[in-house]
Design a protein around this motif. Structure first.
Motif, mmCIF file in Angstrom:
data_model
loop_
_atom_site.group_PDB
_atom_site.id
_atom_site.type_symbol
_atom_site.label_atom_id
_atom_site.label_comp_id
_atom_site.label_asym_id
_atom_site.label_seq_id
_atom_site.Cartn_x
_atom_site.Cartn_y
_atom_site.Cartn_z
ATOM 1 N N MET A 1 -3.579 10.400 12.133
ATOM 2 C CA MET A 1 -2.177 10.110 11.838
ATOM 3 C C MET A 1 -1.926 9.449 10.584
ATOM 4 S SD MET A 1 -0.243 9.007 15.570
ATOM 5 C CE MET A 1 1.313 9.071 14.708
ATOM 6 N N THR A 2 -3.012 8.664 10.137
ATOM 7 C CA THR A 2 -2.923 7.711 8.821
ATOM 8 C C THR A 2 -3.393 9.019 7.738
ATOM 9 O OG1 THR A 2 -3.573 5.854 10.054
ATOM 10 C CG2 THR A 2 -3.961 6.120 7.538
ATOM 11 N N CYS A 3 -4.423 9.685 8.229
ATOM 12 C CA CYS A 3 -4.632 10.838 7.014
ATOM 13 C C CYS A 3 -3.581 11.529 6.875
ATOM 14 C CB CYS A 3 -6.054 11.605 7.451
ATOM 15 S SG CYS A 3 -7.404 10.346 7.629
ATOM 16 N N ASN A 4 -2.902 12.138 7.864
ATOM 17 C CA ASN A 4 -1.660 13.066 7.588
ATOM 18 C C ASN A 4 -0.577 12.435 6.723
ATOM 19 O OD1 ASN A 4 -2.951 15.255 9.089
ATOM 20 N ND2 ASN A 4 -2.104 14.703 10.877
ATOM 21 N N ALA A 5 -0.552 11.094 7.328
ATOM 22 C CA ALA A 5 0.573 10.415 6.610
ATOM 23 C C ALA A 5 0.393 10.087 4.926
ATOM 24 C CB ALA A 5 0.817 8.929 7.047
ATOM 25 N N ILE A 6 -0.959 10.039 4.737
ATOM 26 C CA ILE A 6 -1.520 9.968 3.117
ATOM 27 C C ILE A 6 -1.448 11.262 2.286
ATOM 28 C CG2 ILE A 6 -3.750 9.805 1.937
ATOM 29 C CD1 ILE A 6 -4.449 7.622 3.980
ATOM 30 N N ARG A 7 -1.529 12.272 3.282
ATOM 31 C CA ARG A 7 -1.111 13.589 2.377
ATOM 32 C C ARG A 7 0.141 13.971 2.032
ATOM 33 N NH1 ARG A 7 -4.903 15.182 6.685
ATOM 34 N NH2 ARG A 7 -6.722 16.127 5.633
ATOM 35 N N ALA A 8 1.142 13.433 3.125
ATOM 36 C CA ALA A 8 2.654 13.577 2.793
ATOM 37 C C ALA A 8 2.942 12.508 1.487
ATOM 38 C CB ALA A 8 3.136 13.069 4.263
ATOM 39 N N PHE A 9 2.308 11.398 1.556
ATOM 40 C CA PHE A 9 2.492 10.492 0.473
ATOM 41 C C PHE A 9 1.912 10.972 -0.732
ATOM 42 C CE2 PHE A 9 1.060 6.837 -2.163
ATOM 43 C CZ PHE A 9 2.082 6.123 -2.159
ATOM 44 N N GLN A 10 0.822 11.716 -0.825
ATOM 45 C CA GLN A 10 0.116 12.360 -2.085
ATOM 46 C C GLN A 10 1.107 13.582 -2.283
ATOM 47 O OE1 GLN A 10 -3.494 12.937 -0.059
ATOM 48 N NE2 GLN A 10 -4.537 11.155 -1.289
ATOM 49 N N ARG A 11 1.676 14.175 -1.522
ATOM 50 C CA ARG A 11 2.640 15.193 -1.963
ATOM 51 C C ARG A 11 3.788 14.736 -2.573
ATOM 52 N NH1 ARG A 11 3.992 16.838 2.964
ATOM 53 N NH2 ARG A 11 1.941 17.889 3.219
ATOM 54 N N ASN A 12 4.183 13.615 -2.017
ATOM 55 C CA ASN A 12 5.467 13.144 -2.617
ATOM 56 C C ASN A 12 5.331 12.673 -4.276
ATOM 57 O OD1 ASN A 12 7.020 13.952 -0.343
ATOM 58 N ND2 ASN A 12 6.711 11.650 0.564
#
Length: 248
Positions: free
Chosen positions: A213-224
């Protein structure tokens, strides 16, 4: 799998890589410095011989991968569905990587370069955060007791009191640090302390364990933030996280 492994429990989250050397010395029981030779080592059939030995020697020992003297990588088990008996308490949720040593326990620079490339690929493939022990302090209770809250790359020496400093030695971790792997004192839980505020900023449970879940949240953060969407907290991602003062 034979006697050197078994099936992983279905749905296992693979959270760490464990690095080994086939001899585990020097820098261990004999206290000599680890010897690193220039270039690549000789092309040998080390992988075949090692695999045959593991499969029939009665010790219930094995590993998923072996990096030979010349940098060749051999795979002995399915990384996703099979576990190997390489580090007792953490077998179920780790991948074991053996680094072949020469007759005097020597390693080669090019061989270690291949290990770094392999670890890079595996951490990206399995969403394993790129973090390593900052120093060798002997075996760690967190790992002896199962290591379920330890994410990253560590050595057999960090998991077992039965192995010496040379399993796998300091040089491979120095090289991983040079390419950006984040060092932590796993024994004191420094990794979890660092991840809790990051997770709060990412909007996920702040248990300090950087899981899927943390890795998925990091992906969203990186996208933003227009960063490569790796799911791994590299230096650029961490730098932005440290500047953010509101949940994303």
């Amino acid at each position: 799998m034979g006697e050197d492994g078994a099936r992983r429990p279905p749905g296992t989250w693979i959270r760490a890589l464990v690095l080994h050397t086939t001899r585990g010395i020097p820098g261990g029981r004999d206290l000599r410095p680890q010897k690193i030779l220039p270039g690549l080592g000789p092309a040998r059939r080390t992988a075949r011989a090692t695999n045959q030995w593991w499969s029939s020697n009665g010790t219930c020992a094995g590993a998923h991968l072996l990096v030979d003297f010349d940098g060749t990588v051999a795979c002995f088990a399915d990384l996703v569905t099979e576990m190997t008996y390489h580090a007792t308490s953490v077998n179920a949720h780790t991948i074991g990587i053996e680094i072949a040593q020469g007759p005097n326990a020597e390693l080669w620079e090019g061989q270690l370069d291949a290990v770094v490339h392999l670890v890079d690929w595996l951490t990206a493939r399995f969403d394993i955060q790129r973090q390593i022990p900052d120093l060798y302090r002997g075996s760690l209770a967190r790992l002896r007791e199962g290591g379920r809250d330890v994410v990253g790359v560590y050595g057999h020496r960090d998991q077992s009191a039965m192995r010496g400093e040379g399993d796998p030695g300091n040089e491979v971790f120095r090289r991983l640090g040079d390419v950006g792997y984040e060092p932590f004192d796993f024994g004191s839980g420094a990794d979890r302390m660092a991840w809790r505020p990051r997770q709060r900023l990412l909007g996920v449970a702040d248990d300090g364990v950087a899981g899927p879940m943390t890795c998925n949240a990091i992906r969203a953060f990186q996208r933003n933030h227009e960063l490569p969407e790796t799911g791994l907290a590299d230096a650029a991602t961490r730098a932005i996280l440290e500047r953010v003062d509101e949940p994303v």
